[in-house]
Write an enzyme that holds these catalytic residues in place. Structure first.
Site, PDB file in Angstrom:
ATOM      1  N   HIS A  69       0.812  -1.364   0.074  1.00 18.03           N
ATOM      2  CA  HIS A  69       0.039  -0.040  -0.094  1.00 18.03           C
ATOM      3  C   HIS A  69       0.880   1.219  -0.105  1.00 18.03           C
ATOM      4  CE1 HIS A  69      -2.762  -3.105   1.712  1.00 18.03           C
ATOM      5  NE2 HIS A  69      -3.756  -2.293   1.339  1.00 18.03           N
ATOM      6  N   ASP A 159      -7.637  -5.228  -4.129  1.00 19.36           N
ATOM      7  CA  ASP A 159      -7.425  -5.304  -2.546  1.00 19.36           C
ATOM      8  C   ASP A 159      -8.691  -5.016  -1.722  1.00 19.36           C
ATOM      9  OD1 ASP A 159      -5.759  -4.964  -0.535  1.00 19.36           O
ATOM     10  OD2 ASP A 159      -5.778  -2.738  -0.456  1.00 19.36           O
ATOM     11  N   ASP A 313       2.980  -6.895   2.399  1.00 18.19           N
ATOM     12  CA  ASP A 313       1.410  -6.238   2.548  1.00 18.19           C
ATOM     13  C   ASP A 313       1.670  -4.962   3.539  1.00 18.19           C
ATOM     14  OD1 ASP A 313      -1.088  -6.024   2.119  1.00 18.19           O
ATOM     15  OD2 ASP A 313      -1.703  -7.835   3.804  1.00 18.19           O
TER      16      ASP A 313
END
Length: 434
Positions: A69, A159, A313
């Site tokens: 992210h 996502d 992640d």
């Protein structure tokens, strides 16, 4: 560090290459950012070359992260491209796949081009843009797959928990001729409900709403039932359950086009650690930490390659967003700078994984999932590799981390293992300032 010289020899460095499947001690001559010689026996030092005692260090191809992210655009207070790039290189990641769930979502050519425009030639990893499968990541209508692929989309991912199965079937049908991977988060939203951790004895003891294992395994089974050998490649992300691994292994034996990954934290921690770390909100993750048996099964699956990859992640949040009670904290934690040191310290050093197992799951296999060339320690121009010191100690704090976020249960702790620097397209960049 001496490796900033134009010509140098790394003597007795431990070289790990997942492509060649070798882990050996070598001498390496590097000149102007190019590996000229890599030999197991001592080499003659070329005229003018510096000599570096590298006997404590590990040389390996740059790492590849499957899903990360970034806060930019829309959430720059969490992370910018600049801070994310510094964090990635400090952790040894020279290629990073970016999740599309920004604001706005990467679901059009304009938004994809905006991500690509942030690519620089020096001192930043190679950004690998993932495009959304559905408009706005809302699981309602598909994006323009062919146009996004032509514009440079590496793969597709919402996502978000698994979309409605009829829509997913259409997605896989449309992606099949393009042969681009669909990254899916197998989570049955209704079964998961309002849970925040794995459902079991520890959730009862801690008084936190649980998520049953079936919320993941039912979703995994549903995806696998939709696949044929001719389907578009599917990658199951954030697996945490031993039963999920059994299903994936069976599907792979049937030659179905499926791969899978887990988060690095799921290899180190389990549900009881939520109490050990005093309800640290950084342990509220997208896939909940499973049991200790699940954790051991995940480690075994990395060894057998049932799990193709380990992802960070990386999910940065501001201090204010994460400094709330466990159950209301947004899920996710940072990982780019911590994954390699902690996995090496707790899995490689005690012999639970080999160094080659770990490097393969962090480099060659993630590249393969995204249909990219696997990084390797090859002679030739423009080296792309990293130098890692498995014995260097450092403290996790605001002075040592490059990420803007402090969302990690290891904040303030002393770790063993540090990336010293990276070669990016032949240019050396020191990342350890100690």
């Amino acid at each position: 560090m001496v490796v900033a010289a134009e010509s140098y020899v790394l003597q007795r460095v431990r070289a790990i290459d997942p492509v060649l499947q070798c882990d050996r001690t070598v001498d390496v001559w590097v000149e102007r950012g190019s590996i000229q010689t890599i030999e197991e026996h001592p080499i003659s030092v070329p005229d003018g070359a510096e000599v570096v005692d590298a006997s404590r260090w590990v040389l390996g191809p740059g790492l590849v992260d499957l899903y990360v992210h970034t806060g930019e655009p829309g959430y720059e207070q969490r992370e910018t491209f600049e801070s994310l790039g510094r964090a990635a290189l400090a952790g040894g990641f020279t290629q990073v796949a970016l999740l599309p769930s920004t604001d706005p979502v990467v679901d059009t050519l304009a938004q994809l081009e905006r991500v690509q425009a942030r690519q620089q030639t020096e001192q930043t990893p190679l950004w690998l843009p993932l495009a959304a499968m559905t408009v706005g990541c809302r699981s309602e209508s598909m994006t323009e797959f062919a146009e996004l692929v032509e514009a440079g989309a590496i793969a597709f991912c919402d996502d978000a928990p698994l979309p409605a199965l009829p829509l997913l079937r259409r997605v896989l049908d449309y992606l099949a001729p393009l042969q681009k991977t669909a990254l899916l988060w197998p989570r049955h939203a209704e079964l998961a409900g309002l849970g925040v951790m794995h459902e079991g004895e520890h959730s009862l003891q801690l008084g936190l709403p649980g998520i049953p294992a079936s919320a993941e395994t039912v979703a995994v089974a549903a995806v696998l039932e939709m696949l044929t050998p001719q389907s578009a490649p599917v990658h199951l992300m954030r697996l945490s359950q031993a039963r999920s691994l059994e299903l994936v292994d069976r599907a792979r034996q049937q030659d179905l086009p499926v791969s899978a990954s887990t988060s690095w934290m799921h290899l180190l921690l389990c549900d009881r650690d939520i109490e050990t770390y005093h309800y640290d909100p950084a342990l509220h993750l997208y896939a909940p930490l499973g049991t200790d048996l699940d954790r051991e099964a995940l480690i075994d699956a990395v060894k057998s390659s049932t799990l193709s990859a380990i992802a960070t992640d990386h999910s940065p949040y501001t201090f204010e967003e994460k400094t709330v009670p466990f159950a209301v904290a947004p899920p996710g934690a940072i990982g780019l700078e911590l994954a390699l040191p902690l996995l090496w310290q707790h899995l490689v050093t005690p012999g639970k994984l080999s160094a080659l197992n770990l490097w393969t799951a962090l480099s060659a296999h993630p590249a393969r999932v995204l249909n990219l060339k696997s990084p390797s320690l090859q002679k030739g121009p423009e080296a792309n590799c990293i130098l890692f010191d498995p014995e260097r100690t450092w403290v996790v704090n605001a002075n040592t981390l490059q990420s803007q976020s402090s969302a990690t249960p290891w904040w303030g702790q002393t770790l063993t293992g540090k990336v010293l620097g990276c070669w990016l397209n032949g240019s050396w960049m020191a990342t350890d300032k100690g």
